[in-house]
Design an enzyme around this catalytic site. Sequence first.
Site, PDB file in Angstrom:
ATOM      1  N   GLU A   1      12.369  -7.957  19.971  1.00 56.82           N
ATOM      2  CA  GLU A   1      13.459  -7.232  20.624  1.00 56.82           C
ATOM      3  C   GLU A   1      14.760  -7.859  20.151  1.00 56.82           C
ATOM      4  OE1 GLU A   1      11.360  -6.229  24.927  1.00 56.82           O
ATOM      5  OE2 GLU A   1      13.282  -7.253  24.873  1.00 56.82           O
TER       6      GLU A   1
ATOM      7  N   ASP B   1      22.257  -8.982  32.808  1.00 50.79           N
ATOM      8  CA  ASP B   1      21.833 -10.249  32.231  1.00 50.79           C
ATOM      9  C   ASP B   1      22.387 -11.451  32.975  1.00 50.79           C
ATOM     10  OD1 ASP B   1      20.168  -9.705  29.873  1.00 50.79           O
ATOM     11  OD2 ASP B   1      21.880  -8.494  29.264  1.00 50.79           O
TER      12      ASP B   1
END
Lengths: 259, 404
Positions: free
Chosen positions: A42, A53
């Site tokens: 990824e 995040d």
Amino acid sequence: MSRFSNAFSQTRAALVCFITAGDGDTAANLDALVAGGADVIELGMPFTDPMADGPAIQQANLRSLGKGTTTRDVLLIANEFRARHPNVPLVLMGYANPMIARGAEWFAAEAKGCGVDGVICVDIPPEEDPDLGPALRAQGIDLIRLATPTTDQARLPAVLNGSGGFVYYVSVAGITGKQQAAQASIEDAVARLKAATDLPIAVGFGVRTPEQAGAIAKVADGVVVGSALVDIVAEHGTKAPEKLRELTSELAQAVHNAR
Amino acid sequence: METKPNTFRNQPDDRGHFGQFGGRYVAETLMPLILDLEQAYKTAKADPAFKAEFDDLMEHYVGRPSPLYFAERLTEALGGAQIWFKREELNHTGAHKINNCIGQILLAIRMGKTKIIAETGAGQHGVATATVCARFGLPCTIFMGATDVERQKPNVFRMKLLGAEVIPVTSGAATLKDAMNEALRHWVANVEDTFYIIGTAAGPHPYPELVRDFQSVIGKEARAQLLSRTGKLPDLLLAAVGGGSNAIGLFHPFLDDPDVEMIGVEAAGHGIESGQHAASLSGGVPGVLHGNKTYLLQDDDGQITEAHSISAGLDYPGIGPEHSWLHEIGRVKYMPITDDEALEAFQLTCRLEGIIPALESAHALAALPQLAKQYRDDQIILVNVSGRGDKDIFTVADALGVEM
């Protein structure tokens, strides 16, 4: 056979590794992940406002953008990765705005040209997907959707509809790299998802150690590790590839031999 | 069946879209909660008891209706249209922000949420949120950019006095945008018990709609007040637009009055051409941020660029989605006003009317010198004085080179 179906074989779980594009020597870091045994890559597309995040990946985004990384650079990294590693599935992961800034069709065509297999977009839920999903599918790229602890049975079919490649189960209601989910809750969730789809289930968020990864690999088709790898890139600079390879190979051993 | 042709007041659609704008661009973790909130709001909206409680608090706690005031000396000085003020700065806590906070905390209580979070830029929304949390006895956490914590110390102390915890956010440029990112991160990890009181008519559906509805008290009152005082509707409405809650609150009840013009004033900072501004419509393009599709300041790659305005409340690279829609269909016009023009208007309003306006509101007032004279003296310009400027005196002193 797509690259995904090769990676997610029936006999062992796959190790999915995330790092942010443009943070450190990304080409060398990606090669280290593959050499260490990563089954799926990824590649994070940096964004100024990475709302889902935690601090590790936030900082990675800002370091990358601070060095001037553009979307063109990210695509170039993907393209060169594909040339070096023809068989490793490559996923671009990021936020909606950089993916749609020039139009979803532009992005899908560019991603296809760079040999990208799948795309994860954090902030486009199925309800808002008249453009990106269809554009990607038209290019033969899988849109990989996220399922979470808050995704209930009523909603799950909408999430799975149009989803391809694998399903990314976000094991904690929270942001990346923070707390770890209880093993029992992961087992329940994977069973629930498997009852609803034939797609492989990869589990991520908060997975940092080979022990955690191995435990999850007993029940899931894939284990995603991100923040722990991004931390290595942050700490070790030019020495990062060596350290990444070490951790990845420990993770891969645990994941591949779990069952 | 009732049909409403040509109405501008039936947005958003049932998926939260204002034309192509708005929507629910959130992470999957938040999506079920957003859907719950939408359902809870629909139910509350249909419940007379909810409206009664809201209205009661508006009257006795906030101090509504806020006055409608004829600014006689400003009218005389500028020439042209009669200038009237909607005095939102006289509300409890000194700005329009409290209207929305009352509505949202009542909703939070109905949903059984036990903790409140909010983002704040200048601190006005933080203070209003901390105020309603104190009033209803709910713990309150305010996310505020570390840069703003430093430049808005009095409001930080106010929030603390009111019992709120203020968390300085250090990511990015450490301003409003980053505070909102951090509030969303906290929310995603605490969705079960936490309600996020968003401060402006932006964010994922249903926030733009519900914030607008709560703020529409401004326009509804102003419409009735002006009709009763003058027998007429205004010719032009003026309001400052950051996220755009005070503007949409004033505009919305007038949208279907075809003879009422409306102008939203964006913060042009050092000027649009300087690149240092916060004018999303004048200087941005559509994109996706903070849960909605709307006009944003961004580069070609879709990276969000930093906004600049002397007014911390307008210092945001986006705008509420309904404004993006009203801009595209042309029902509302939007114009930029620079820091310097706002500072001039700030001082002029102090001297001529004895009212210290917030720097946000000063942007709307700054459009008057060029606009008033385009109208006859029997025509009316109604300006939303959305907040008082006591919080801004240090910023203004600094900009004017005055040592305090």
